[in-house]
Design a protein around this motif. Structure first.
Motif, PDB file in Angstrom:
ATOM      1  N   GLN A  16       0.810  -1.208   0.000  1.00 27.80           N
ATOM      2  CA  GLN A  16       0.000   0.000   0.000  1.00 27.80           C
ATOM      3  C   GLN A  16       0.852   1.271   0.000  1.00 27.80           C
ATOM      4  OE1 GLN A  16      -2.232  -0.934   3.621  1.00 27.80           O
ATOM      5  NE2 GLN A  16      -3.969  -1.608   2.386  1.00 27.80           N
ATOM      6  N   LEU A  17       0.233   2.342  -0.483  1.00 26.78           N
ATOM      7  CA  LEU A  17       0.868   3.656  -0.468  1.00 26.78           C
ATOM      8  C   LEU A  17       0.215   4.517   0.600  1.00 26.78           C
ATOM      9  CD1 LEU A  17       1.254   4.210  -4.282  1.00 26.78           C
ATOM     10  CD2 LEU A  17       3.103   4.296  -2.628  1.00 26.78           C
ATOM     11  N   PRO A  18       1.012   5.196   1.448  1.00 27.72           N
ATOM     12  CA  PRO A  18       0.453   6.003   2.539  1.00 27.72           C
ATOM     13  C   PRO A  18      -0.157   7.304   2.023  1.00 27.72           C
ATOM     14  CG  PRO A  18       2.842   6.223   2.481  1.00 27.72           C
ATOM     15  CD  PRO A  18       2.490   5.209   1.429  1.00 27.72           C
ATOM     16  N   THR A  19      -1.403   7.576   2.406  1.00 29.65           N
ATOM     17  CA  THR A  19      -2.093   8.772   1.944  1.00 29.65           C
ATOM     18  C   THR A  19      -2.767   9.501   3.096  1.00 29.65           C
ATOM     19  OG1 THR A  19      -4.208   7.638   1.517  1.00 29.65           O
ATOM     20  CG2 THR A  19      -2.591   7.678  -0.281  1.00 29.65           C
ATOM     21  N   THR A  20      -3.127  10.738   2.840  1.00 27.45           N
ATOM     22  CA  THR A  20      -3.978  11.520   3.742  1.00 27.45           C
ATOM     23  C   THR A  20      -5.223  11.930   2.954  1.00 27.45           C
ATOM     24  OG1 THR A  20      -2.793  13.544   3.107  1.00 27.45           O
ATOM     25  CG2 THR A  20      -2.063  12.414   5.109  1.00 27.45           C
ATOM     26  N   GLY A  21      -6.265  12.376   3.680  1.00 21.42           N
ATOM     27  CA  GLY A  21      -7.499  12.762   3.008  1.00 21.42           C
ATOM     28  C   GLY A  21      -8.230  11.577   2.411  1.00 21.42           C
ATOM     29  N   TYR A  22      -8.159  10.448   3.083  1.00 20.74           N
ATOM     30  CA  TYR A  22      -8.725   9.186   2.608  1.00 20.74           C
ATOM     31  C   TYR A  22     -10.204   9.322   2.251  1.00 20.74           C
ATOM     32  CZ  TYR A  22      -8.854   3.996   2.687  1.00 20.74           C
ATOM     33  OH  TYR A  22      -8.938   2.659   2.375  1.00 20.74           O
ATOM     34  N   HIS A  23     -10.591   8.696   1.146  1.00 19.31           N
ATOM     35  CA  HIS A  23     -11.980   8.638   0.675  1.00 19.31           C
ATOM     36  C   HIS A  23     -12.567  10.004   0.360  1.00 19.31           C
ATOM     37  CE1 HIS A  23     -12.683   4.358   2.463  1.00 19.31           C
ATOM     38  NE2 HIS A  23     -12.062   4.335   1.289  1.00 19.31           N
ATOM     39  N   THR A  24     -11.719  10.901  -0.104  1.00 17.37           N
ATOM     40  CA  THR A  24     -12.182  12.199  -0.596  1.00 17.37           C
ATOM     41  C   THR A  24     -11.546  12.437  -1.963  1.00 17.37           C
ATOM     42  OG1 THR A  24     -10.344  13.538   0.271  1.00 17.37           O
ATOM     43  CG2 THR A  24     -12.164  13.056   1.785  1.00 17.37           C
ATOM     44  N   THR A  25     -11.976  13.503  -2.628  1.00 18.65           N
ATOM     45  CA  THR A  25     -11.372  13.852  -3.920  1.00 18.65           C
ATOM     46  C   THR A  25     -10.043  14.571  -3.735  1.00 18.65           C
ATOM     47  OG1 THR A  25     -12.690  15.878  -3.968  1.00 18.65           O
ATOM     48  CG2 THR A  25     -13.575  13.962  -5.136  1.00 18.65           C
ATOM     49  N   SER A  26      -9.611  14.727  -2.502  1.00 19.69           N
ATOM     50  CA  SER A  26      -8.302  15.332  -2.237  1.00 19.69           C
ATOM     51  C   SER A  26      -7.395  14.367  -1.471  1.00 19.69           C
ATOM     52  CB  SER A  26      -8.451  16.653  -1.460  1.00 19.69           C
ATOM     53  OG  SER A  26      -9.134  16.439  -0.238  1.00 19.69           O
ATOM     54  N   GLU A  27      -7.607  13.068  -1.662  1.00 18.97           N
ATOM     55  CA  GLU A  27      -6.674  12.107  -1.075  1.00 18.97           C
ATOM     56  C   GLU A  27      -5.292  12.365  -1.678  1.00 18.97           C
ATOM     57  OE1 GLU A  27      -6.099   7.347  -0.177  1.00 18.97           O
ATOM     58  OE2 GLU A  27      -7.644   7.975  -1.595  1.00 18.97           O
ATOM     59  N   THR A  28      -4.279  12.381  -0.836  1.00 18.70           N
ATOM     60  CA  THR A  28      -2.963  12.866  -1.253  1.00 18.70           C
ATOM     61  C   THR A  28      -1.866  11.844  -0.976  1.00 18.70           C
ATOM     62  OG1 THR A  28      -3.645  15.154  -0.841  1.00 18.70           O
ATOM     63  CG2 THR A  28      -1.277  14.728  -0.932  1.00 18.70           C
ATOM     64  N   VAL A  29      -0.968  11.690  -1.946  1.00 16.46           N
ATOM     65  CA  VAL A  29       0.175  10.797  -1.813  1.00 16.46           C
ATOM     66  C   VAL A  29       1.421  11.551  -2.271  1.00 16.46           C
ATOM     67  CG1 VAL A  29      -0.062   9.834  -4.148  1.00 16.46           C
ATOM     68  CG2 VAL A  29       1.032   8.465  -2.353  1.00 16.46           C
ATOM     69  N   SER A  30       2.557  11.225  -1.688  1.00 19.51           N
ATOM     70  CA  SER A  30       3.789  11.888  -2.098  1.00 19.51           C
ATOM     71  C   SER A  30       4.315  11.259  -3.383  1.00 19.51           C
ATOM     72  CB  SER A  30       4.849  11.805  -0.995  1.00 19.51           C
ATOM     73  OG  SER A  30       5.453  10.526  -0.956  1.00 19.51           O
ATOM     74  N   MET A  31       4.855  12.103  -4.246  1.00 18.69           N
ATOM     75  CA  MET A  31       5.444  11.624  -5.492  1.00 18.69           C
ATOM     76  C   MET A  31       6.591  10.644  -5.261  1.00 18.69           C
ATOM     77  SD  MET A  31       4.462  12.412  -8.580  1.00 18.69           S
ATOM     78  CE  MET A  31       6.065  12.392  -9.362  1.00 18.69           C
ATOM     79  N   PRO A  32       7.493  10.931  -4.321  1.00 19.93           N
ATOM     80  CA  PRO A  32       8.578   9.971  -4.076  1.00 19.93           C
ATOM     81  C   PRO A  32       8.061   8.598  -3.671  1.00 19.93           C
ATOM     82  CG  PRO A  32       9.139  12.102  -3.128  1.00 19.93           C
ATOM     83  CD  PRO A  32       7.709  12.199  -3.566  1.00 19.93           C
ATOM     84  N   ALA A  33       6.939   8.535  -2.928  1.00 18.98           N
ATOM     85  CA  ALA A  33       6.375   7.246  -2.529  1.00 18.98           C
ATOM     86  C   ALA A  33       5.873   6.482  -3.746  1.00 18.98           C
ATOM     87  CB  ALA A  33       5.249   7.446  -1.521  1.00 18.98           C
ATOM     88  N   VAL A  34       5.206   7.179  -4.662  1.00 21.04           N
ATOM     89  CA  VAL A  34       4.716   6.537  -5.879  1.00 21.04           C
ATOM     90  C   VAL A  34       5.881   5.986  -6.699  1.00 21.04           C
ATOM     91  CG1 VAL A  34       3.511   6.886  -8.070  1.00 21.04           C
ATOM     92  CG2 VAL A  34       2.646   7.967  -5.978  1.00 21.04           C
ATOM     93  N   MET A  35       6.912   6.787  -6.870  1.00 21.02           N
ATOM     94  CA  MET A  35       8.066   6.357  -7.662  1.00 21.02           C
ATOM     95  C   MET A  35       8.782   5.191  -7.004  1.00 21.02           C
ATOM     96  SD  MET A  35       9.523   9.945  -9.222  1.00 21.02           S
ATOM     97  CE  MET A  35       9.583  10.851  -7.677  1.00 21.02           C
ATOM     98  N   ASP A  36       8.877   5.209  -5.678  1.00 23.98           N
ATOM     99  CA  ASP A  36       9.516   4.105  -4.977  1.00 23.98           C
ATOM    100  C   ASP A  36       8.682   2.830  -5.085  1.00 23.98           C
ATOM    101  OD1 ASP A  36      11.767   5.454  -4.251  1.00 23.98           O
ATOM    102  OD2 ASP A  36      11.150   5.856  -2.189  1.00 23.98           O
TER     103      ASP A  36
END
Length: 370
Positions: A335-355
């Motif tokens: 899984q990828l760590p996010t904030t703003g879960y289950h909203t249209t502004s759920e946010t993930v860091s770019m470095p996490a996605v790339m990793d």
């Protein structure tokens, strides 16, 4: 402008602008295709087309799209593709789709969504929404939520929506959503279109294994469709990898790790060696990771000491299918760590996605590790 800023950041971080630009294109396109829980058919068709265009064989079953490359047994990845939204349940009546009467029997009370959806009512006010045909995906109208409230009698969120008074019962209504970028973070309704985009990108990069795209996870049903596929072919495995996002209360706690793993959830313990393979790769690549069950248990020690009710370990697709199959289907979550879960502004860091992409490529595309 968005793309130029994004590519500038990529060049400054890993120097792979063309590859990550392609991933961004995939993600943006999928985000714009609605996929409300229980009305995912048009999204399945969109994914099916994208996969077949790059030579991947696909078969659509009830509740699951199965993709297979030239070496299906070289990997098993799963991701649910439903997203939260509304369903028209009567004349000018709209309910939160995941918790309507038809879905209530499959919810166990252990998922994050079931424990938090009452607390996010105010986030829906002024949210633009779009109605669509559940089979073709055809656009049926645009509206805006001007009020939302919790109905105790029906144990669900109800919404007042301006502009969609003409809809018939059963029509899905998705949140209008686009991908945004700010200060190294991507935001949208990422759960779980982000995982679908990663899998599609992996196929373009050379992945030749099998992938499952499941429906109705937010209603607690996706594991049923997946288990049906395995049982129908008398297949057992301990190599199923389930991709998803994982909620954290703030950026500091989310950014502590780029990859979120688990030893268990509220349904089952994960015994697959896949978890250790992933941690070995993370260690080799100096990528940070954490275990969500350990994170929750640490929080619970404090809560219990304070006399508060402990948090549930949460319910995952992986845990449900391990439990239902009595351990004949095993694997782990990624899984990828996010904030703003289950909203249209759920946010993930770019470095996490790339990793995350680096780890998956090392796991499935690096022949030296096979």
């Amino acid at each position: 402008m968005f793309k130029e800023i994004f590519l500038k950041h990529i060049r400054e971080t890993i120097g792979e602008s063309s590859e990550m630009s392609r991933f961004l294109d995939i993600l943006k396109q999928l985000i714009r295709t609605p996929s409300v829980v229980g009305a995912e058919h048009s999204f399945f068709l969109s994914l099916k087309r994208e996969l077949e265009e790059i030579g991947i064989q696909t078969t659509l079953y009830e509740g699951v799209l199965v993709a297979e490359g030239n070496d299906p047994d070289s990997g098993m990845i799963s991701a649910h593709i439903d997203r939260h939204g509304l369903i028209c349940t009567g004349p000018n009546e709209f309910q939160y789709a995941a918790f309507t009467a038809q879905n209530r029997g499959d919810l166990t009370g252990d998922s994050v969504a079931e424990k938090t959806y009452r607390d996010i009512i105010e986030r829906f006010i002024n949210q633009r929404v779009q109605a669509y045909d559940p089979w073709s995906g055809a656009y049926l109208g645009l509206g805006k939520i001007d009020n939302a409230y919790f109905c105790e009698r029906r144990a669900n969120l109800l919404f007042n929506v301006k502009g969609l008074e003409h809809l018939y019962a059963g029509t899905p209504v998705a949140f209008v959503d686009t991908l945004s970028y700010e200060e190294g973070h991507l935001s949208a309704q990422l759960d779980n279109v982000l995982s679908a985009a990663i899998i599609l990108f992996l196929y373009e990069r050379g992945y030749q294994g099998r992938a499952f795209f499941t429906a109705e996870e937010e209603a607690g049903k996706s594991w049923r469709f997946l288990l049906e596929w395995f049982r129908g072919r008398d297949i057992c495995t301990d190599e199923l990898l389930v991709l998803d996002t994982s909620p954290y209360p703030d950026r500091n706690s989310a950014d502590t790790q780029h990859i979120v793993l688990r030893n268990k959830d509220s349904n089952a313990t994960f015994t697959s060696s896949l978890t250790q393979k992933i941690t070995d790769i993370c260690d080799d690549l100096s990528i940070s990771y954490g275990y969500k069950d350990q994170y929750i248990e640490a929080l619970n020690e404090v809560r219990i000491a304070q006399g508060s009710t402990p948090y549930s370990l949460g319910s995952t697709e992986m845990g449900r299918i391990v439990n239902a199959s009595e351990g004949t289907i095993q694997g782990t979550t990624f899984q990828l760590p996010t904030t703003g879960y289950h909203t249209t502004s759920e946010t993930v860091s770019m470095p996490a996605v790339m990793d995350a992409i680096k780890v998956l490529e090392a796991l499935y595309l690096d022949e030296s590790r096979v």
